[in-house]
Design an enzyme around this catalytic site. Structure first.
Site, PDB file in Angstrom:
ATOM      1  N   VAL A  59       0.780  -1.110   0.105  1.00  0.00           N
ATOM      2  CA  VAL A  59       0.108   0.065   0.104  1.00  0.00           C
ATOM      3  C   VAL A  59       0.826   1.162   0.109  1.00  0.00           C
ATOM      4  O   VAL A  59       0.575   2.447  -0.675  1.00  0.00           O
ATOM      5  CB  VAL A  59      -0.933   0.067   1.144  1.00  0.00           C
ATOM      6  CG1 VAL A  59      -1.689   1.224   1.259  1.00  0.00           C
ATOM      7  CG2 VAL A  59      -1.961  -1.270   1.045  1.00  0.00           C
ATOM      8  N   CYS A  60       1.908   1.342   0.676  1.00  0.00           N
ATOM      9  CA  CYS A  60       2.976   2.484   0.849  1.00  0.00           C
ATOM     10  C   CYS A  60       3.457   2.576  -0.507  1.00  0.00           C
ATOM     11  O   CYS A  60       3.684   3.988  -1.101  1.00  0.00           O
ATOM     12  CB  CYS A  60       3.967   2.116   1.896  1.00  0.00           C
ATOM     13  SG  CYS A  60       3.316   2.175   3.368  1.00  0.00           S
ATOM     14  N   ASP A  61       3.850   1.777  -1.309  1.00  0.00           N
ATOM     15  CA  ASP A  61       4.381   1.686  -2.521  1.00  0.00           C
ATOM     16  C   ASP A  61       3.380   2.141  -3.285  1.00  0.00           C
ATOM     17  O   ASP A  61       3.544   3.326  -4.224  1.00  0.00           O
ATOM     18  CB  ASP A  61       4.624   0.150  -3.348  1.00  0.00           C
ATOM     19  CG  ASP A  61       5.259   0.082  -4.588  1.00  0.00           C
ATOM     20  OD1 ASP A  61       4.372   0.483  -5.452  1.00  0.00           O
ATOM     21  OD2 ASP A  61       6.266  -0.251  -4.729  1.00  0.00           O
TER      22      ASP A  61
END
Length: 166
Positions: A59-61
């Protein structure tokens, strides 16, 4: 304070909660070259501050890539992605991912950003997923503390807030 969970488990957020209308708190984080970056480093610009737990997760990516894509379409806007990942890891990830429109910065040294914006997850020593928009006069115009740390933020609302502040 905002109520946040991470993988379904409640976490304690440390620091000062930021609200729309507040003067944006100052902070000191590290750029990928280890130089210091603070709020005044982008004075006179609208700032979109994307906060993530760790650049090396799905999700951060995706969040960083999405804001990188949107940043290419915006004028006079500085996009910062803040995490506690080491500057070296952020630099490596950005090079591999082709990220050129977002500046990744590290809050690993003293959690200055996390404390100022109320996003330190005490149990994990990571930053809670959140998004802040700060206008060119250093006023906070948008705040989202994502209630579940593994969920995506509201990208459309954040970009709309950036456009409205610009």
């Amino acid at each position: 304070m905002a109520s946040v969970t991470f993988k379904g488990n409640p976490v304690t957020l440390l620091g000062q909660e930021v609200k729309v209308g507040d003067s944006a708190p100052n902070f000191t984080v590290l750029a990928n070259d280890m130089s210091e970056v603070n709020l005044s480093s982008s004075k006179g610009k609208v700032r979109l501050i994307s906060v993530i737990p760790s650049i090396d997760t799905g999700v951060c990516d995706a969040q960083t890539r999405k804001f990188n894509e949107e940043a290419a379409k915006l004028d006079n806007v500085e996009v910062l992605t803040v995490s506690v990942d080491l500057p070296f890891a952020q630099k490596r990830w950005c090079a591999a991912a082709g990220i050129e429109n977002v500046q990744t910065v590290s809050d690993h040294r003293d959690l200055s950003f996390g404390e100022a914006y109320g996003v330190i997850m005490q149990e994990l020593r990571l930053l809670a997923r959140s998004v802040f928009v700060v206008d060119s006069n250093d006023k906070v115009t948008y705040v989202e503390y994502v209630s579940e740390g593994t969920d995506h933020p509201n990208y459309e609302a954040a970009i709309a807030a950036v456009k409205a502040a610009n």
